[in-house]
Design a protein around this motif. Structure first.
Motif, PDB file in Angstrom:
ATOM      1  N   VAL A  56       0.859  -1.185   0.000  1.00 38.64           N
ATOM      2  CA  VAL A  56       0.000   0.000   0.000  1.00 38.64           C
ATOM      3  C   VAL A  56       0.896   1.235   0.000  1.00 38.64           C
ATOM      4  O   VAL A  56       1.682   1.443   0.930  1.00 38.64           O
ATOM      5  CB  VAL A  56      -0.926   0.025   1.233  1.00 38.64           C
ATOM      6  CG1 VAL A  56      -1.875   1.221   1.153  1.00 38.64           C
ATOM      7  CG2 VAL A  56      -1.708  -1.280   1.347  1.00 38.64           C
ATOM      8  N   SER A  58       1.559   5.570  -0.531  1.00 37.40           N
ATOM      9  CA  SER A  58       0.899   6.825  -0.176  1.00 37.40           C
ATOM     10  C   SER A  58       1.616   7.980  -0.845  1.00 37.40           C
ATOM     11  O   SER A  58       2.778   7.874  -1.250  1.00 37.40           O
ATOM     12  CB  SER A  58       0.890   7.039   1.343  1.00 37.40           C
ATOM     13  OG  SER A  58       2.124   7.567   1.793  1.00 37.40           O
ATOM     14  N   GLN A  65      -0.647   9.266   4.139  1.00 37.28           N
ATOM     15  CA  GLN A  65       0.078   8.229   4.889  1.00 37.28           C
ATOM     16  C   GLN A  65      -0.825   7.562   5.920  1.00 37.28           C
ATOM     17  O   GLN A  65      -0.775   6.338   6.107  1.00 37.28           O
ATOM     18  CB  GLN A  65       1.290   8.855   5.563  1.00 37.28           C
ATOM     19  CG  GLN A  65       2.327   9.385   4.573  1.00 37.28           C
ATOM     20  CD  GLN A  65       3.250  10.421   5.178  1.00 37.28           C
ATOM     21  OE1 GLN A  65       3.442  10.467   6.385  1.00 37.28           O
ATOM     22  NE2 GLN A  65       3.816  11.270   4.341  1.00 37.28           N
ATOM     23  N   ALA A  68      -3.239   5.245   4.081  1.00 38.64           N
ATOM     24  CA  ALA A  68      -2.521   4.047   3.643  1.00 38.64           C
ATOM     25  C   ALA A  68      -2.372   3.056   4.801  1.00 38.64           C
ATOM     26  O   ALA A  68      -2.521   1.837   4.620  1.00 38.64           O
ATOM     27  CB  ALA A  68      -1.148   4.424   3.093  1.00 38.64           C
ATOM     28  N   GLU A  69      -2.111   3.561   5.995  1.00 38.73           N
ATOM     29  CA  GLU A  69      -1.996   2.681   7.166  1.00 38.73           C
ATOM     30  C   GLU A  69      -3.354   2.089   7.539  1.00 38.73           C
ATOM     31  O   GLU A  69      -3.421   0.943   8.007  1.00 38.73           O
ATOM     32  CB  GLU A  69      -1.405   3.450   8.351  1.00 38.73           C
ATOM     33  CG  GLU A  69       0.048   3.888   8.163  1.00 38.73           C
ATOM     34  CD  GLU A  69       1.046   2.737   8.111  1.00 38.73           C
ATOM     35  OE1 GLU A  69       0.654   1.583   8.409  1.00 38.73           O
ATOM     36  OE2 GLU A  69       2.214   2.989   7.767  1.00 38.73           O
ATOM     37  N   ALA A  72      -3.765  -0.763   5.049  1.00 40.03           N
ATOM     38  CA  ALA A  72      -2.865  -1.880   5.370  1.00 40.03           C
ATOM     39  C   ALA A  72      -3.337  -2.622   6.614  1.00 40.03           C
ATOM     40  O   ALA A  72      -3.319  -3.858   6.660  1.00 40.03           O
ATOM     41  CB  ALA A  72      -1.439  -1.365   5.550  1.00 40.03           C
ATOM     42  N   THR A  84       3.339  -1.167   3.937  1.00 44.96           N
ATOM     43  CA  THR A  84       3.159   0.176   3.381  1.00 44.96           C
ATOM     44  C   THR A  84       4.459   0.701   2.784  1.00 44.96           C
ATOM     45  O   THR A  84       5.555   0.340   3.216  1.00 44.96           O
ATOM     46  CB  THR A  84       2.670   1.169   4.455  1.00 44.96           C
ATOM     47  OG1 THR A  84       3.591   1.189   5.558  1.00 44.96           O
ATOM     48  CG2 THR A  84       1.285   0.803   4.947  1.00 44.96           C
ATOM     49  N   PRO A  86       5.329   4.452   2.177  1.00 45.17           N
ATOM     50  CA  PRO A  86       4.873   5.841   2.268  1.00 45.17           C
ATOM     51  C   PRO A  86       5.732   6.804   1.459  1.00 45.17           C
ATOM     52  O   PRO A  86       6.815   6.452   0.983  1.00 45.17           O
ATOM     53  CB  PRO A  86       4.988   6.138   3.762  1.00 45.17           C
ATOM     54  CG  PRO A  86       6.110   5.254   4.227  1.00 45.17           C
ATOM     55  CD  PRO A  86       6.004   4.000   3.400  1.00 45.17           C
ATOM     56  N   LYS A 306       1.014   5.177  11.634  1.00 44.68           N
ATOM     57  CA  LYS A 306       0.644   3.780  11.873  1.00 44.68           C
ATOM     58  C   LYS A 306      -0.097   3.626  13.193  1.00 44.68           C
ATOM     59  O   LYS A 306      -1.106   2.917  13.274  1.00 44.68           O
ATOM     60  CB  LYS A 306       1.891   2.896  11.850  1.00 44.68           C
ATOM     61  CG  LYS A 306       1.589   1.415  11.937  1.00 44.68           C
ATOM     62  CD  LYS A 306       2.843   0.581  11.737  1.00 44.68           C
ATOM     63  CE  LYS A 306       2.519  -0.906  11.745  1.00 44.68           C
ATOM     64  NZ  LYS A 306       3.722  -1.735  11.491  1.00 44.68           N
TER      65      LYS A 306
END
Length: 320
Positions: A56, A58, A65, A68-69, A72, A84, A86, A306
């Motif tokens: 994933v 970003s 970001q 994206a987390e 994931a 990820t 990023p 995250k």
């Protein structure tokens, strides 16, 4: 609409060339071995196949970001191994990364994604933009469900200014526009949604444009709070709107087109299980959630993306 600005770099333009240039060079310097899936076991594509793991990506700003987390974390919770990647760069860079399989999925924004793949697009509403996307995306690319969460430009005023001029919408603003100074990036002068859009859609011609380069950040906010400008272009997921009791003016004529958060993915390695995991985030994620997540990461808490995403996923029951 999402142009290149500090902190929120790259999410807002379907151009963004300046932001992506250096990162594009850095990405290309990695050569053919940069594909994070290059060493993954081979697998069959399609609804019952797909890769054993997904990457994933970003863009290069905190909100992307965070999302994206979220993706994931939801994938891992569904039994789909996900990592990820990023800070890939601007749309020009991460779009190509999804196309070539360097990453499998990235968060994007519907309006500007459509304008990126179809510069002549005229759709403005959330439904129309989302319906137009599949036919405009290149072969092998697709989008999962769009979320209710939206991050778009907005005309923002202080509560005092709203009360003084009886402002609830940009239509109301048009009645006093000649008295108003607008704080926005210099490009607002020629962007279709900027001064030209305000004039075309609302017959609103401000007294002056005061240019700022901080993307609706602290400099713009200070000018608004001190009444140096009466209206500012600030993105709807910026925590300072709620934190300072600011008023977002309604936009009934859709001068600022819809910008729903949506997963853009490469079909080659995507499975039904993975799509459902992504959709589980889209079903729940709201604009208020993004505001709070941005506050957690970019505000005084200084959480990493995250950890902030993990807390949200657990709170919403996606991760047990």
């Amino acid at each position: 609409m999402k142009e290149n600005r500090p902190l929120n770099l790259g999410r807002r333009s379907f151009g963004g060339l300046a932001a992506g240039l250096g990162l594009a060079v850095a990405l290309s310097a990695c050569g053919g071995s940069s594909d994070p899936l290059s060493n993954a076991p081979s697998s069959n594509a399609g609804s019952s196949g797909g890769a054993t793991s997904l990457t994933v990506g970003s863009a290069d700003f905190p909100e992307s970001q965070i999302i994206a987390e979220l993706y994931a974390g939801a994938l891992n919770a569904a039994g789909v191994t996900a990592t990820t990647k990023p800070n890939i760069g601007s749309r020009e860079v991460y779009f190509k990364a999804v196309q070539d399989g360097s990453v499998d999925v990235v968060p994007d924004y519907t309006g500007n994604l459509l304008l990126y793949v179809d510069k002549a697009a005229t759709q403005v509403s959330a439904d129309d933009i989302y319906k137009a996307l599949p036919d405009k995306l290149a072969d092998g690319l697709a989008v999962a469900d769009a979320s209710k969460a939206e991050d778009k430009d907005a005309m923002v005023v202080t509560k005092a200014t709203a009360e003084k001029y009886q402002l609830k919408s940009i239509e109301d603003l048009a009645k006093v526009c000649s008295e108003i100074v607008v704080g926005a990036p210099a490009t607002f002068a020629e962007r279709a949604y900027g001064l030209p859009g305000l004039k075309k859609n609302y017959n609103c011609e401000p007294k002056k444009l005061e240019p700022f380069s901080d993307g609706g950040g602290p400099v713009t906010l200070k000018a608004l709070l001190e009444d140096q400008v009466q209206v500012a272009d600030i993105y709807t997921t910026t925590p300072s709107i709620a934190d300072n009791d600011l008023v977002v003016l309604e936009d009934p004529k859709n001068n600022f087109i819809a910008q729903q958060v949506v997963p853009l993915y490469n079909e080659k390695n995507m499975t039904d299980k993975a799509k459902e995991a992504l959709n589980s985030v889209s079903r729940i994620l709201t604009t208020d959630d993004l505001i709070n997540l941005n506050r957690a990461v970019s505000g005084s808490q200084k959480q990493n993306a995250k950890d902030a995403a993990a807390a949200w996923l657990k709170d919403k029951g996606i991760v047990k």
